[in-house]
Write an enzyme that holds these catalytic residues in place. Structure first.
Site, mmCIF file in Angstrom:
data_model
loop_
_atom_site.group_PDB
_atom_site.id
_atom_site.type_symbol
_atom_site.label_atom_id
_atom_site.label_comp_id
_atom_site.label_asym_id
_atom_site.label_seq_id
_atom_site.Cartn_x
_atom_site.Cartn_y
_atom_site.Cartn_z
ATOM 1 C CG HIS A 338 -8.574 5.498 30.745
ATOM 2 N ND1 HIS A 338 -7.909 4.565 29.983
ATOM 3 C CD2 HIS A 338 -9.375 6.180 29.892
ATOM 4 C CE1 HIS A 338 -8.301 4.680 28.714
ATOM 5 N NE2 HIS A 338 -9.190 5.646 28.633
ATOM 6 C CG HIS A 430 20.049 38.319 12.315
ATOM 7 N ND1 HIS A 430 20.692 37.521 11.409
ATOM 8 C CD2 HIS A 430 18.943 37.620 12.727
ATOM 9 C CE1 HIS A 430 20.018 36.371 11.276
ATOM 10 N NE2 HIS A 430 18.955 36.407 12.061
#
Lengths: 440, 440
Positions: A338, A430
């Site tokens: 905070h 791939h």
């Protein structure tokens, strides 16, 4: 303490030091509890609940709270509490709806080749919310955890909250102590199911599922060392939020906010527990003296004066800085949970502040208004983790999936690139998969 | 395997099973390495690098790669590889810029009382990217980790990549094996500094900082069991991305995509390693037979046939489903990393798919195009974690701070609510801080 002191760096570092190091004995017991609940389900949860909470039940169904019980708890509250819960929930909901709209919607675009690229944003199916029982039972935490999940579109929100019996240590009781505000908050926030279980056994039940407790996809909410250790261990099987450390406030003051307001803001962090940390940074020595005088005057009036005094003495600091700019730099090093800018020109300093869970601008913005009802979440990153993490939000209850639809034309361009790179990485399948889509 | 088989459920569960359980010996060694690097810094990193990578250096500075070396690696590549890297990087950058615009900007609003509420989005200051060395060195991973960080606005991106020496096991060498494509990718992606260190010692250096290696705020990127364990242990001190399990592809096929394309897509996952998982779900039995025939025909042609065969036999499955709808349901249970919809009507099935890292729509969208260059990230949630987590993205290199500026008028409304709730929680300083802002 002043930044011009010779020993400032060392003293300041010592004051900030807090270690999250875990206890080997806790770790060992938590590992056992998780394994038992995974293996034996309901029976293990019941046994641990009897042993640790002194709460006896014949079945886990007995430990489920019905929607009627949650509603009755709400109806039984004084009107002022009912209204405050509803107003807070409405404001928290509005803020998180704005958050979803700003950053939580699906998006996509098509490139020149007609290839579609984007992300689909979807809610988690089912989440678990851990709510601590006993003396640190915070209904506001129920709102702050459940409402963002609800706004995200999570279909099922499962709450667990221990209700330990007032226990003589020998004979478990059939009646645990339920906090009516917590149950009422669950009603207001739209919790789907609730169980009066807690500790590592409740985390395990949510992570693995049992005969009665459904398995969830993510667990949020604070807890003690056992709960923190259990969450850390089930991370990967389910998502978790941050493991919270002690709460902290840092106030940057230019001397324009009433000194008693600032003193009380420091208290409001310190009253959480003795490890909580309250720090004031201010370039005005006379103002620091006035805040100290208000601390001395107000402390005896506080019901939790003992905790506040220990926290301020052991972990707090009023630090005289050379300037507001230096105060901002120090704040960035701390990355506080905070951060109050108690100044008449908060927008002058805000851009200098890079790391904080929540920033409270101007004298009227006490942290406590944000804790309960301004709208933003009060679950915030502690212990400097604001350097890399964020308040709990709608985004914590959503996940994203990439969307790719390559056009025939796009496949011609992308296929050539992918083929070169895949061969470079030695991944020939791939490359072939990309090449097969090429018109040759 | 067919969903109508009597033993389908059990067989299917067994096939999916994969455990991330960690090895106690690895855990113990990693804990020691982290402690040593935290205590001794550079000296410990140097000692472990000599011991594990067989790489001898007098100082950590010697293990830093200069920008000139990265650039020289790029300049030394064949033109096709240079161009492919640049094209892939440009597409990845464009996609992540769109992602930042869609979901990564600050926002705020004022309510009727003039109270300002919002979130400030800021980049992390400094991040570390772990790049595996040796046989699984993927330059595409350098792009996929560094570019989102860059787009987020991270000022410093520190890469670590081990370059183990060809080592006789006795005398450490002064020269490690550097992968020029990895160094070139670092140049293209805009890595700030790079060190040829790896393993748990590199993770520790990034998390704690040493005399030479700067401390980072978050560490991303894949690695072996030591790296995964080290990342898990430093989580909290720094942020980390997900701990990745074996890679997975799930193909939903309606029989309209050429069978050899689908067979090769299954291979492209299986070739990663023997634990990789390739699953086909299809309601058309004849099509499944055709895919199987293509697998049998194509497998012998593949350089990595041994790994592919082991992965498909041990972890793969071709599953005959009752319908595409059932295939979608099964996909949601799996929550796959990569999800291909090999169909002429992918947009019919996409809305039914709730959990996946990336969804590849239509026959032209091979996973490999997404892996390298379509634009979206190839770092995706594995092992069912797509139930609750997301692809690596710009958001992983940003954090949010709540912004609250309560007006004097707003403080009157919020103060009453906060006061009631704070008293209900027994936090009187919270209540007093709110009440002090009330005009009474």
């Amino acid at each position: 303490m002043a930044t011009t002191d010779a020993g400032f760096e060392a003293g300041f570092k010592a004051r900030l030091h807090w270690s999250a190091d875990t206890d080997a004995q806790v770790e060992q017991r938590v590992a056992e509890i998780l394994a038992e609940v995974e293996r034996r389900g309901d029976a293990a949860v019941l046994a641990y609940t009897a042993r640790f909470d002194g709460l006896q039940a014949a079945s886990l169904q007995e430990l489920e709270l019905t929607q009627a019980e949650l509603e009755a708890a709400f109806d039984g509250l004084p009107a002022a509490q009912r209204q405050a819960l509803q107003q807070a929930a409405a404001r928290v909901r509005t803020y998180h709806e704005a958050q979803k709209k700003a950053a939580g919607e699906s998006w996509s675009y098509r490139d020149a080749d007609g290839t579609l690229l984007g992300q689909k944003v979807t809610p988690l199916d089912r989440v678990g919310i851990y709510v601590p029982g006993g003396k640190a039972a915070y209904p506001s935490s129920v709102l702050m955890n459940a409402i963002p999940a609800h706004v995200a579109g999570v279909a099922e929100i499962i709450m667990v909250v221990p209700t330990p019996a007032r226990w003589d240590g020998v004979t478990p009781s059939a009646r645990g102590e339920k906090n009516p505000l917590v149950l009422a908050a669950a009603h207001v926030a739209g919790v789907t199911r609730a169980f009066t279980i807690g500790g590592a056994q409740a985390v395990a039940a949510l992570a693995y599922g049992t005969q009665t407790v459904p398995r969830v996809d993510k667990i949020t909410g604070p807890g003690n060392a056992y709960v923190a250790s259990a969450k850390r261990r089930v991370f990967g099987r389910v998502g978790i939020d941050m493991i919270a450390g002690p709460s902290e406030i840092l106030v940057l003051a230019d001397g324009s906010t009433p000194a008693d307001w600032v003193a009380m803001d420091l208290f409001s962090q310190a009253e959480h527990d003795e490890l909580a940390q309250s720090i004031l940074l201010c370039p005005d020595a006379a103002y620091i003296d006035r805040v100290q005088a208000e601390i001395d005057r107000l402390l005896p009036q506080m019901p939790r004066a003992g905790i506040i005094a220990k926290s301020l003495t052991g972990r707090g600091a009023l630090i005289h800085t050379r300037s507001m700019e230096e105060a901002c730099e120090i704040s960035n090093r701390i990355a506080p949970e905070h951060l109050e800018i108690a100044s008449t020109e908060p927008h002058r300093w805000e851009p200098l502040l890079r790391h904080a869970g929540a920033i409270f601008l101007g004298g009227y913005t006490s942290e406590s208004l944000g804790d309960y009802c301004a709208g933003p979440n009060h679950v915030l990153p502690t212990s400097s983790t604001a350097r890399f993490s964020s308040p709990l939000g709608v985004y914590d209850f959503q996940k994203r999936s990439s969307i790719i639809e390559v056009s025939e034309q796009g496949a011609q361009v992308l296929g050539e690139i992918a083929s070169v790179l895949a061969h470079g990485e030695g991944l020939q399948a791939h490359a072939r998969a990309a090449e097969m889509r090429l018109r040759r």
